[in-house]
Design a protein around this motif. Sequence first.
Motif, PDB file in Angstrom:
ATOM      1  N   GLY A 269       3.533  12.543 -24.023  1.00 25.59           N
ATOM      2  CA  GLY A 269       2.593  11.711 -24.741  1.00 25.59           C
ATOM      3  C   GLY A 269       2.526  10.281 -24.247  1.00 25.59           C
ATOM      4  O   GLY A 269       2.000   9.410 -24.954  1.00 25.59           O
ATOM      5  N   VAL A 270       3.026  10.011 -23.044  1.00 27.99           N
ATOM      6  CA  VAL A 270       2.984   8.668 -22.457  1.00 27.99           C
ATOM      7  C   VAL A 270       1.730   8.550 -21.590  1.00 27.99           C
ATOM      8  O   VAL A 270       1.447   9.420 -20.766  1.00 27.99           O
ATOM      9  CB  VAL A 270       4.244   8.397 -21.608  1.00 27.99           C
ATOM     10  N   LEU A 271       0.979   7.459 -21.796  1.00 27.97           N
ATOM     11  CA  LEU A 271      -0.246   7.233 -21.035  1.00 27.97           C
ATOM     12  C   LEU A 271       0.089   6.501 -19.738  1.00 27.97           C
ATOM     13  O   LEU A 271       0.643   5.400 -19.759  1.00 27.97           O
ATOM     14  CB  LEU A 271      -1.248   6.415 -21.851  1.00 27.97           C
ATOM     15  N   HIS A 272      -0.276   7.101 -18.602  1.00 26.98           N
ATOM     16  CA  HIS A 272      -0.011   6.524 -17.293  1.00 26.98           C
ATOM     17  C   HIS A 272      -1.310   6.057 -16.640  1.00 26.98           C
ATOM     18  O   HIS A 272      -2.346   6.721 -16.737  1.00 26.98           O
ATOM     19  CB  HIS A 272       0.647   7.564 -16.370  1.00 26.98           C
ATOM     20  N   HIS A 273      -1.226   4.919 -15.983  1.00 30.55           N
ATOM     21  CA  HIS A 273      -2.346   4.414 -15.175  1.00 30.55           C
ATOM     22  C   HIS A 273      -2.397   5.227 -13.883  1.00 30.55           C
ATOM     23  O   HIS A 273      -1.432   5.249 -13.109  1.00 30.55           O
ATOM     24  CB  HIS A 273      -2.123   2.938 -14.868  1.00 30.55           C
ATOM     25  N   VAL A 274      -3.526   5.901 -13.626  1.00 28.53           N
ATOM     26  CA  VAL A 274      -3.590   6.828 -12.492  1.00 28.53           C
ATOM     27  C   VAL A 274      -4.616   6.417 -11.438  1.00 28.53           C
ATOM     28  O   VAL A 274      -4.772   7.113 -10.435  1.00 28.53           O
ATOM     29  CB  VAL A 274      -3.894   8.263 -12.965  1.00 28.53           C
ATOM     30  N   GLY A 275      -5.320   5.299 -11.642  1.00 24.99           N
ATOM     31  CA  GLY A 275      -6.286   4.889 -10.634  1.00 24.99           C
ATOM     32  C   GLY A 275      -7.419   4.092 -11.254  1.00 24.99           C
ATOM     33  O   GLY A 275      -7.345   3.632 -12.399  1.00 24.99           O
ATOM     34  N   ALA A 276      -8.476   3.941 -10.465  1.00 27.61           N
ATOM     35  CA  ALA A 276      -9.612   3.131 -10.890  1.00 27.61           C
ATOM     36  C   ALA A 276     -10.913   3.758 -10.422  1.00 27.61           C
ATOM     37  O   ALA A 276     -10.935   4.574  -9.493  1.00 27.61           O
ATOM     38  CB  ALA A 276      -9.501   1.710 -10.340  1.00 27.61           C
ATOM     39  N   SER A 277     -11.986   3.378 -11.076  1.00 29.67           N
ATOM     40  CA  SER A 277     -13.335   3.746 -10.664  1.00 29.67           C
ATOM     41  C   SER A 277     -14.110   2.449 -10.499  1.00 29.67           C
ATOM     42  O   SER A 277     -14.152   1.627 -11.416  1.00 29.67           O
ATOM     43  CB  SER A 277     -13.995   4.644 -11.715  1.00 29.67           C
ATOM     44  N   ALA A 278     -14.712   2.236  -9.314  1.00 29.15           N
ATOM     45  CA  ALA A 278     -15.234   0.899  -9.021  1.00 29.15           C
ATOM     46  C   ALA A 278     -16.611   0.853  -8.380  1.00 29.15           C
ATOM     47  O   ALA A 278     -17.149  -0.233  -8.190  1.00 29.15           O
ATOM     48  CB  ALA A 278     -14.242   0.162  -8.114  1.00 29.15           C
ATOM     49  N   SER A 279     -17.196   1.959  -8.024  1.00 30.80           N
ATOM     50  CA  SER A 279     -18.465   1.926  -7.287  1.00 30.80           C
ATOM     51  C   SER A 279     -19.650   1.936  -8.248  1.00 30.80           C
ATOM     52  O   SER A 279     -20.140   3.008  -8.638  1.00 30.80           O
ATOM     53  CB  SER A 279     -18.542   3.117  -6.325  1.00 30.80           C
ATOM     54  N   PHE A 280     -20.104   0.746  -8.616  1.00 32.43           N
ATOM     55  CA  PHE A 280     -21.234   0.603  -9.535  1.00 32.43           C
ATOM     56  C   PHE A 280     -22.212  -0.425  -8.988  1.00 32.43           C
ATOM     57  O   PHE A 280     -21.826  -1.359  -8.288  1.00 32.43           O
ATOM     58  CB  PHE A 280     -20.757   0.140 -10.923  1.00 32.43           C
ATOM     59  N   THR A 281     -23.479  -0.268  -9.319  1.00 32.44           N
ATOM     60  CA  THR A 281     -24.463  -1.307  -9.007  1.00 32.44           C
ATOM     61  C   THR A 281     -24.212  -2.500  -9.928  1.00 32.44           C
ATOM     62  O   THR A 281     -23.558  -2.380 -10.970  1.00 32.44           O
ATOM     63  CB  THR A 281     -25.887  -0.796  -9.206  1.00 32.44           C
TER      64      THR A 281
END
Length: 363
Positions: free
Chosen positions: A238-250
């Motif tokens: 039940g631990v929330l881990h940071h797994v990455g990012a989403s960055a390609s936006f106009t």
Amino acid sequence: MELPINPPVEPMLARSVSELPTGAGMTYEPKWDGFRCIIFRDGDEVELASRGGKTLTRYFPEVVEQARRQLPPRCAVDGELIVIRRDGPDGQPRLDFDQLNQRIHPAASRVRLLAETTPADFVAFDLLALGDEALLELPYPQRRARLEAALAHVRPPVHVTQISTDAATARRWFEVFEGAGLDGLIAKPADLPYEPGKRLMFKVKHARTADVVIAGFRWHKSGPVVGSLLLGLYDDAGVLHHVGASASFTMARRQELLDELAPYRTGVDGHPWTHGDHESGQRIPGAPSRWSGKKSLDWEPLRPELVAEVAYDAMEGDRFRHTARFVRWRPDRDPRSCGYDQLDRPVRYDVDQVLHGDPAATT
């Protein structure tokens, strides 16, 4: 250095396709997950050139030494630098891009230490020059034949990548080689000359989707709009881990996202990442590293209630290997249901089999 072609030379590239290309004389080879590198050797003088034209020579002294020992006295060889991890939890050798990344270090003493503790291998897949002859104009099969002859006697940590002209074998490779840390296939047409910087080859990479928790964001460098969304997944505890990012936006979409995220920027006391702990094994954003340089690591927490579907190609350990692509919001999903168990984990495969020849492969 006096070769028929001298650095800098931009390597020939591949364009992404969704299906495996087929056709008379098409050649397939594994897509190695490492640093693209053209090795230029003129006697004792050796240069390791990266895809962007920067030198890698000082960071990989053990590869320079192997080039002097095993490559032809005067040549230019296109290939990939890789690091193989052999002490993983399952005992199977596989590629480790994180360890390869750590080889780029400013301190000479650290470079020497890493060359001993995490040495790199070199996988050759094209021959650009040999002796006084430039080979760029030759069709790929002829260059491949010359490569095999010139490197017939090399031994690990220098390798010649295996190839196949059989599409069925290539499809099998695509399915099983991922477990060794590879990320797809390269396809080369039969009449292909070597054209630096041109995307004339084809690459097929794995593509998957996952439902993730949007638990934070970073500002865009140009102003007060969203730069990237920070993605999270829950583990079995039940631990929330940071797994990455989403960055390609106009830019227009970045402004829209700021409005859509606004309701979730309040009530963030007790956020699982602002009270997280790296030492406990939890992945949280904002940890400094030598790779981040002067890049801002500041981020804004969001109540972990938003779920989005993202597309990703591969995992590196417990995080996304590359930036994920935002697909859509998933208001129908419970954030707590967004766990690692939904991810497609490849079957483990021995990278040594990929390097030394897959016994089931046919040509």
